[in-house]
Design a protein around this motif. Structure first.
Motif, PDB file in Angstrom:
ATOM      1  N   LEU A 168      -7.441  13.723   6.113  1.00  0.00           N
ATOM      2  CA  LEU A 168      -7.880  12.336   6.286  1.00  0.00           C
ATOM      3  C   LEU A 168      -7.174  11.626   7.428  1.00  0.00           C
ATOM      4  CD1 LEU A 168      -7.963  11.256   2.514  1.00  0.00           C
ATOM      5  CD2 LEU A 168      -9.822  12.160   3.919  1.00  0.00           C
ATOM      6  N   ALA A 203       5.279  15.503   4.424  1.00  0.00           N
ATOM      7  CA  ALA A 203       4.125  15.542   3.512  1.00  0.00           C
ATOM      8  C   ALA A 203       2.848  15.117   4.242  1.00  0.00           C
ATOM      9  CB  ALA A 203       4.379  14.597   2.335  1.00  0.00           C
ATOM     10  N   THR A 219      -5.063  19.998  -2.084  1.00  0.00           N
ATOM     11  CA  THR A 219      -4.479  19.039  -3.036  1.00  0.00           C
ATOM     12  C   THR A 219      -5.394  18.925  -4.247  1.00  0.00           C
ATOM     13  OG1 THR A 219      -3.330  17.854  -1.289  1.00  0.00           O
ATOM     14  CG2 THR A 219      -3.739  16.637  -3.320  1.00  0.00           C
ATOM     15  N   LEU A 257       9.137  17.871   0.097  1.00  0.00           N
ATOM     16  CA  LEU A 257       8.341  17.148   1.085  1.00  0.00           C
ATOM     17  C   LEU A 257       8.734  15.670   0.998  1.00  0.00           C
ATOM     18  CD1 LEU A 257       6.654  19.759   0.698  1.00  0.00           C
ATOM     19  CD2 LEU A 257       4.607  18.353   0.674  1.00  0.00           C
ATOM     20  N   ILE A 258       8.745  15.012   2.136  1.00  0.00           N
ATOM     21  CA  ILE A 258       8.939  13.556   2.106  1.00  0.00           C
ATOM     22  C   ILE A 258       7.658  12.862   2.574  1.00  0.00           C
ATOM     23  CG2 ILE A 258      11.456  13.517   2.298  1.00  0.00           C
ATOM     24  CD1 ILE A 258      11.047  12.846   5.349  1.00  0.00           C
ATOM     25  N   ARG A 265       6.782   8.843   1.650  1.00  0.00           N
ATOM     26  CA  ARG A 265       7.075   7.455   2.036  1.00  0.00           C
ATOM     27  C   ARG A 265       8.235   7.379   3.022  1.00  0.00           C
ATOM     28  NH1 ARG A 265       5.808   7.365  -3.265  1.00  0.00           N
ATOM     29  NH2 ARG A 265       4.025   6.095  -3.906  1.00  0.00           N
ATOM     30  N   GLN A 300      -3.745  20.341   5.258  1.00  0.00           N
ATOM     31  CA  GLN A 300      -3.993  19.909   3.869  1.00  0.00           C
ATOM     32  C   GLN A 300      -5.438  19.474   3.703  1.00  0.00           C
ATOM     33  OE1 GLN A 300      -3.911  16.123   2.664  1.00  0.00           O
ATOM     34  NE2 GLN A 300      -5.086  17.064   1.007  1.00  0.00           N
ATOM     35  N   ASP A 304       7.649  17.331  -4.425  1.00  0.00           N
ATOM     36  CA  ASP A 304       7.835  16.040  -3.766  1.00  0.00           C
ATOM     37  C   ASP A 304       7.738  14.913  -4.776  1.00  0.00           C
ATOM     38  OD1 ASP A 304       5.134  15.280  -4.144  1.00  0.00           O
ATOM     39  OD2 ASP A 304       4.558  15.789  -2.102  1.00  0.00           O
ATOM     40  N   GLY A 305       8.150  13.717  -4.315  1.00  0.00           N
ATOM     41  CA  GLY A 305       8.103  12.524  -5.150  1.00  0.00           C
ATOM     42  C   GLY A 305       9.468  11.875  -5.279  1.00  0.00           C
ATOM     43  N   TYR A 307       0.836  -1.205   0.000  1.00  0.00           N
ATOM     44  CA  TYR A 307       0.000   0.000   0.000  1.00  0.00           C
ATOM     45  C   TYR A 307       0.869   1.252   0.000  1.00  0.00           C
ATOM     46  CZ  TYR A 307      -2.628   3.876   1.894  1.00  0.00           C
ATOM     47  OH  TYR A 307      -3.154   5.128   2.085  1.00  0.00           O
ATOM     48  N   VAL A 308       1.868   1.297   0.870  1.00  0.00           N
ATOM     49  CA  VAL A 308       2.655   2.531   0.990  1.00  0.00           C
ATOM     50  C   VAL A 308       3.668   2.664  -0.145  1.00  0.00           C
ATOM     51  CG1 VAL A 308       4.366   1.573   2.612  1.00  0.00           C
ATOM     52  CG2 VAL A 308       3.955   4.020   2.569  1.00  0.00           C
TER      53      VAL A 308
HETATM   54  C1  LIG Z   1       0.288   6.288   2.081  1.00  0.00           C
HETATM   55  C2  LIG Z   1       0.175   7.657   1.464  1.00  0.00           C
HETATM   56  C3  LIG Z   1      -0.920   8.466   1.774  1.00  0.00           C
HETATM   57  C4  LIG Z   1      -1.017   9.758   1.233  1.00  0.00           C
HETATM   58  N1  LIG Z   1      -2.056  10.586   1.614  1.00  0.00           N
HETATM   59  C5  LIG Z   1      -2.110  11.852   1.119  1.00  0.00           C
HETATM   60  C6  LIG Z   1      -3.122  12.754   1.561  1.00  0.00           C
HETATM   61  O1  LIG Z   1      -3.949  12.448   2.397  1.00  0.00           O
HETATM   62  N2  LIG Z   1      -3.110  14.004   1.013  1.00  0.00           N
HETATM   63  C7  LIG Z   1      -2.181  14.409   0.081  1.00  0.00           C
HETATM   64  O2  LIG Z   1      -2.222  15.549  -0.385  1.00  0.00           O
HETATM   65  N3  LIG Z   1      -1.212  13.571  -0.328  1.00  0.00           N
HETATM   66  C8  LIG Z   1      -1.148  12.325   0.175  1.00  0.00           C
HETATM   67  N4  LIG Z   1      -0.132  11.488  -0.217  1.00  0.00           N
HETATM   68  C9  LIG Z   1       0.920  12.006  -1.126  1.00  0.00           C
HETATM   69  C10 LIG Z   1       2.052  12.618  -0.292  1.00  0.00           C
HETATM   70  O3  LIG Z   1       1.630  13.760   0.399  1.00  0.00           O
HETATM   71  C11 LIG Z   1       3.251  13.021  -1.183  1.00  0.00           C
HETATM   72  O4  LIG Z   1       2.800  13.829  -2.251  1.00  0.00           O
HETATM   73  C12 LIG Z   1       4.000  11.815  -1.742  1.00  0.00           C
HETATM   74  O5  LIG Z   1       4.029  10.750  -0.829  1.00  0.00           O
HETATM   75  C13 LIG Z   1       5.437  12.243  -2.094  1.00  0.00           C
HETATM   76  O6  LIG Z   1       6.163  11.206  -2.657  1.00  0.00           O
HETATM   77  P1  LIG Z   1       7.154  10.236  -1.813  1.00  0.00           P
HETATM   78  O7  LIG Z   1       6.251   9.332  -1.028  1.00  0.00           O
HETATM   79  O8  LIG Z   1       7.888   9.530  -2.884  1.00  0.00           O
HETATM   80  O9  LIG Z   1       8.001  11.102  -0.919  1.00  0.00           O
HETATM   81  C14 LIG Z   1      -0.024  10.212   0.322  1.00  0.00           C
HETATM   82  C15 LIG Z   1       1.072   9.387   0.017  1.00  0.00           C
HETATM   83  C16 LIG Z   1       1.185   8.129   0.587  1.00  0.00           C
HETATM   84  C17 LIG Z   1       2.416   7.299   0.286  1.00  0.00           C
END
Ligand SMILES: Cc1cc2nc3c(=O)[nH]c(=O)nc-3n(C[C@H](O)[C@H](O)[C@H](O)COP(=O)(O)O)c2cc1C
Length: 341
Positions: free
Chosen positions: A109, A77, A155, A290-291, A293, A127, A269-270, A25-26
């Motif tokens: 959330l 993040a 978002t 932003l981080i 994962r 957010q 991010d990403g 999932y993650v």
């Molecule tokens: C498990 C998970 C849940 C996430 N939930 C949200 C969320 O609720 N709102 C949001 O804007 N982004 C959400 N994101 C996206 C993150 O905020 C962020 O953009 C993304 O994880 C960045 O990439 P990285 O995981 O490679 O650092 C989520 C990402 C993951 C992995």
């Protein structure tokens, strides 16, 4: 000594600690995970072009984001399901951010409530996802303002949910995975597909706090965001979890930075895992990264302390990379120091 010396050690410990379905999932992404892989390969394809024999004896990693002081250009993040990785959820992240001297985004959330996360005293950005009436949105904006959040982030890359094949394989139901105490009874179950620029302009007028948009990748959308009154942008493809088959975040970053032309701060991010990745983003015009994962995996590996260690390691790696490049501050690095990207 920190419990984990490298990012890979944290990832390995998290992988052993998490059940397979949570790991998938993650770490998974949308569709066939082209965007997810491209975030990482795009970062890897940018190379440094260092300068030498410059005095870098006083190199610093600290910066500000929307006026918030950050010990390094690395923020946490928003993660809606953060409670799956640590029982304290977003409150644990907020405490870790405060200990490390940086700021955390708090997803609508996530658990616990916005107010309980704010009670940690950390610098926080709320957010939001539009998924209810305007009155419902305003109620959440007022709650964030009243509890001291420093900015509001909407978002915009998720008009509908991404199709995540790994989640489908496990029959994983995100909605059921954890409580969502901020949503209240008036929220819709689904995301708000009808969001438009006029609504974003209306949202920007509803708060004195700076409004950020997260999930902008097109230069023309960056211009529309500025026209709508947005104060900062986050270049993001949601960590490759939404639309598949996109360019990596750092590939689209320069186009957005150019379109913004210094009129707003641009974050990204990403795929960010190490200090060198962060410095590449700075050189391409980002204010900070932003981080996502990396934060979830740190919590899964060792809770709040490991997340503080991850942030400290990133700070140290940013300043070490800057010194090796021949610059002393995050603001001094530019595309002159890169090849590719
Ligand atoms: C498990 C998970 C849940 C996430 N939930 C949200 C969320 O609720 N709102 C949001 O804007 N982004 C959400 N994101 C996206 C993150 O905020 C962020 O953009 C993304 O994880 C960045 O990439 P990285 O995981 O490679 O650092 C989520 C990402 C993951 C992995």
């Amino acid at each position: 000594m920190p419990a984990f010396a490298t990012a890979d050690e944290v990832t390995e410990a998290a992988r052993s600690a998490l059940p397979t379905e949570l790991w998938d999932y993650v770490s998974g992404g949308g569709g066939t995970e082209i965007t997810l892989r491209r975030n990482r390969s795009a970062l890897d394809s940018v190379c440094f072009r260092p300068r030498v024999a410059r005095d870098v004896s006083d190199t610093r990693a600290d910066t500000t984001v929307l006026g918030i002081e950050c010990s390094a250009p690395v923020l946490l993040a928003p993660i809606g399901t953060i409670g799956l990785f640590d029982a304290g959820g977003a409150a644990t992240c907020a405490r870790a951010a405060a200990r490390a001297g940086t700021a955390a985004f708090v997803s609508i959330l996530s658990t616990p409530s916005l107010e309980e996360v704010a009670a940690t005293g950390a610098p926080l950005i709320y957010q939001h996802y539009t998924r209810g009436s305007r009155a419902w949105t305003l109620d959440l904006f007022r709650r964030a303002e009243a509890s001291g959040y420093r900015a509001i982030c909407v978002t915009v890359d998720s008009p509908v949910d991404g199709l995540r094949e790994r989640e489908l394989r496990h029959r994983f139901d995100r909605g059921k995975a954890q409580a969502q105490p901020n949503l209240g009874r008036d929220a819709r179950r689904e995301l708000q597909a009808e969001l438009t620029w006029s609504e974003i302009a209306w949202l920007a007028e509803q708060t004195e706090l700076p409004l950020l948009l997260k999930g902008v990748t097109h230069p023309e959308d960056a211009v529309l965001a500025l026209e709508a009154g947005v104060a900062a942008l986050i270049v993001s493809n949601h960590g490759g979890r939404q639309l598949d088959a996109q360019l990596g975040a750092v590939e689209v970053l320069p186009g957005v930075v150019e379109a913004v032309g210094g009129r707003a701060e641009v974050l990204v991010d990403g795929g960010f895992e190490r200090g060198g990745d962060v410095v590449k983003a700075l050189a391409l015009g980002a204010r900070a990264v932003l981080i996502g994962r990396a934060m979830c995996l740190s919590l899964a590996a060792g809770g709040e302390d490991t997340l503080v260690e991850t942030l400290a390691r990133l700070q140290e790696e940013v300043s070490r990379t800057l010194a090796l490049l021949g610059v002393s501050t995050p603001g001094a690095v530019s595309r002159e120091y890169l090849v590719g990207g």
